[in-house]
Design an enzyme around this catalytic site. Sequence first.
Site, short mmCIF file in Angstrom:
data_model
loop_
_atom_site.label_atom_id
_atom_site.label_comp_id
_atom_site.label_asym_id
_atom_site.label_seq_id
_atom_site.Cartn_x
_atom_site.Cartn_y
_atom_site.Cartn_z
N GLY A 1 29.38 13.06 -1.12
CA GLY A 1 30.72 13.62 -0.91
C GLY A 1 31.06 13.91 0.54
N ASN B 1 32.32 11.90 2.79
CA ASN B 1 33.65 11.35 3.12
C ASN B 1 34.75 12.15 2.44
OD1 ASN B 1 33.59 8.72 4.80
ND2 ASN B 1 31.87 8.49 3.37
N LEU C 1 34.05 -0.08 -11.23
CA LEU C 1 35.17 -0.98 -10.99
C LEU C 1 36.45 -0.29 -11.47
CD1 LEU C 1 35.10 -3.87 -9.89
CD2 LEU C 1 35.02 -4.70 -12.24
N ILE C 2 37.52 -0.42 -10.70
CA ILE C 2 38.76 0.25 -11.08
C ILE C 2 39.48 -0.59 -12.15
CG2 ILE C 2 40.99 1.11 -10.21
CD1 ILE C 2 38.50 2.67 -9.22
N ASN D 1 39.26 1.51 -0.53
CA ASN D 1 37.82 1.79 -0.67
C ASN D 1 37.21 1.76 0.73
OD1 ASN D 1 35.23 2.13 -1.86
ND2 ASN D 1 34.86 -0.07 -1.67
N HIS E 1 33.61 0.84 2.54
CA HIS E 1 32.34 0.17 2.25
C HIS E 1 31.46 0.20 3.51
CE1 HIS E 1 29.72 -2.51 0.02
NE2 HIS E 1 29.54 -3.15 1.15
N GLU F 1 32.46 6.14 9.40
CA GLU F 1 33.34 6.40 8.26
C GLU F 1 34.15 7.67 8.48
OE1 GLU F 1 31.02 4.15 4.67
OE2 GLU F 1 30.56 6.26 4.92
C1 GAR Z 1 29.60 5.79 1.90
O1 GAR Z 1 28.75 5.34 2.90
C2 GAR Z 1 30.46 4.65 1.37
O2 GAR Z 1 30.72 3.68 2.31
C3 GAR Z 1 29.56 4.10 0.30
O3 GAR Z 1 29.03 5.23 -0.32
C4 GAR Z 1 28.81 6.22 0.67
C5 GAR Z 1 29.26 7.55 0.13
O4 GAR Z 1 28.86 8.57 0.99
N1 GAR Z 1 30.29 3.29 -0.63
C6 GAR Z 1 29.79 2.16 -1.11
O5 GAR Z 1 28.68 1.76 -0.85
C7 GAR Z 1 30.75 1.41 -2.02
N2 GAR Z 1 30.22 0.12 -2.33
P1 GAR Z 1 29.42 10.02 0.80
O6 GAR Z 1 29.21 10.39 -0.66
O7 GAR Z 1 28.56 10.86 1.71
O8 GAR Z 1 30.85 10.03 1.16
#
Ligand code: GAR
Length: 211
Positions: free
Chosen positions: A35, A37, A110-111, A125, A127, A197
Amino acid sequence: MDDQAKDRNYLFKYNTLIFRPVDMKNIAVFASGEGSNARQLIDYFKVHPHIRVTLIVTNNPKAKVIELANEAGISALIFNKQQFTETTQLLDELRIKKIDLIALAGFLWLIPNPLIKAFPNKILNIHPALLPKYGGKGMYGSAVHKAVIADKETYSGISIHFVNEKYDEGQILLQVKCQVDSGETTESLAVKIHQLEHANYAHAIEDLLCE
Ligand code: GAR
């Protein structure tokens, strides 16, 4: 209406109440992991004049975002797969909450198509790699970084993209690169990627919603 809400919606001038048009955009953040992000988005938009995170959606009853949402006074909804894919409950909630944009932040399902159709070009999203490489089902978090390092890539980065019916294949809105140094580990690369990010997701959303 509490005092803060009053401040946002009204201007007091010379003892006259002037109505300020309500032009707030509402974001729903879908997140199931650490969480970080989601936290960044909540914090960034907390004081934004036009945008707020007003809903958190998760499929994980133990996700940290639920705690974050509670702390921030934001509603959190927990869905199981059947509710998520076979009912209109989520769509109904998004409409009730007048959600303008959905931001996926570590959300792995998947949405469903009805949701994509209801929010055309309004689901993003993030990534942790430079798509189209290192995307697709199962490419999540450290699995992505491991693959990047195993392939001896000199660069990795982040991709912020629109969501379509396939994993990680929607149109790319923004990519930002970072170097993969010699001796880089999945952990050290994960730190770099998270920094990118956190520095870029909120701005990309802001540009999209305020354009
Ligand atoms: C992030 O690095 C995001 O890019 C990735 O999950 C992480 C979540 O981190 N998403 C994917 O890999 C989607 N395919 P967070 O929970 O600390 O925000």
